[in-house]
Design a protein around this motif. Structure first.
Motif, short mmCIF file in Angstrom:
data_model
loop_
_atom_site.label_atom_id
_atom_site.label_comp_id
_atom_site.label_asym_id
_atom_site.label_seq_id
_atom_site.Cartn_x
_atom_site.Cartn_y
_atom_site.Cartn_z
N ASP A 93 0.84 -1.20 0.00
CA ASP A 93 0.00 0.00 0.00
C ASP A 93 0.88 1.25 0.00
N LEU A 94 1.90 1.25 0.83
CA LEU A 94 2.83 2.39 0.90
C LEU A 94 3.51 2.61 -0.45
N LYS A 95 3.98 1.55 -1.08
CA LYS A 95 4.66 1.68 -2.37
C LYS A 95 3.71 2.17 -3.45
N GLY A 96 2.50 1.63 -3.47
CA GLY A 96 1.51 2.09 -4.45
C GLY A 96 1.20 3.57 -4.29
N LYS A 97 1.04 4.02 -3.06
CA LYS A 97 0.77 5.44 -2.82
C LYS A 97 1.94 6.29 -3.28
N ARG A 98 3.17 5.85 -2.98
CA ARG A 98 4.35 6.62 -3.36
C ARG A 98 4.47 6.73 -4.88
N LEU A 99 4.13 5.66 -5.58
CA LEU A 99 4.22 5.66 -7.04
C LEU A 99 2.97 6.22 -7.72
N GLY A 100 1.91 6.43 -6.94
CA GLY A 100 0.68 6.98 -7.48
C GLY A 100 -0.11 6.00 -8.34
N VAL A 101 0.00 4.71 -8.01
CA VAL A 101 -0.75 3.70 -8.76
C VAL A 101 -1.44 2.76 -7.78
N PRO A 102 -2.55 2.15 -8.21
CA PRO A 102 -3.19 1.16 -7.34
C PRO A 102 -2.28 -0.07 -7.21
#
Length: 133
Positions: A93-102
């Protein structure tokens, strides 16, 4: 990339256990480590794991998973796997938020447009469910 600053967990009635991973930049991700009726046991496993992975790069999800998995001679079991899944989901979840993707984009892309799910929010009567919602 940012390192893991802290990992917290939260018991939410009636039966859930959520894990929050926060990085040095203040970004965070959420995961679920619920094992109904055994929250305290999962919390104990999380306490053991957390002290070992704070300071690792939050993006190194597979490395962290393998490190946790190999912590001891005995592996697996519902308590341990609930703890590791809560951390793993929060890191994704953290990585997805950082990259701006689901997160599904990070895991290979969307598979379907809809899915049936089991949904229960509490209560034994329709009026109880309505109130809980």
């Amino acid at each position: 990339m940012a390192k893991i600053k802290c990992i917290e967990y939260f018991r939410v009635k009636p039966r859930w256990l959520f894990v929050k991973v926060t990085d040095e930049e203040g970004s965070f991700g959420w995961g679920e480590g619920t094992l109904e009726g055994h929250s305290l046991a999962v919390e104990g496993a999380l306490d053991e794991i957390i002290s070992r992975i704070v300071g690792y790069e939050a993006d190194d999800i597979e490395h962290i998973w393998q490190l946790i998995w190999r912590l001891g001679f005995y592996r697996g079991g519902p308590v341990f796997m609930s703890a590791i899944s809560g951390i793993d989901i929060a890191l994704w979840d953290l990585k997805g938020k950082r990259l701006g993707v689901p997160v599904y984009q990070l895991l290979g892309g969307k598979v379907r447009n809809k899915v049936q799910v089991y949904c229960w929010i509490g209560g034994d009567r329709p009026s109880d469910v309505e109130r809980m919602a």
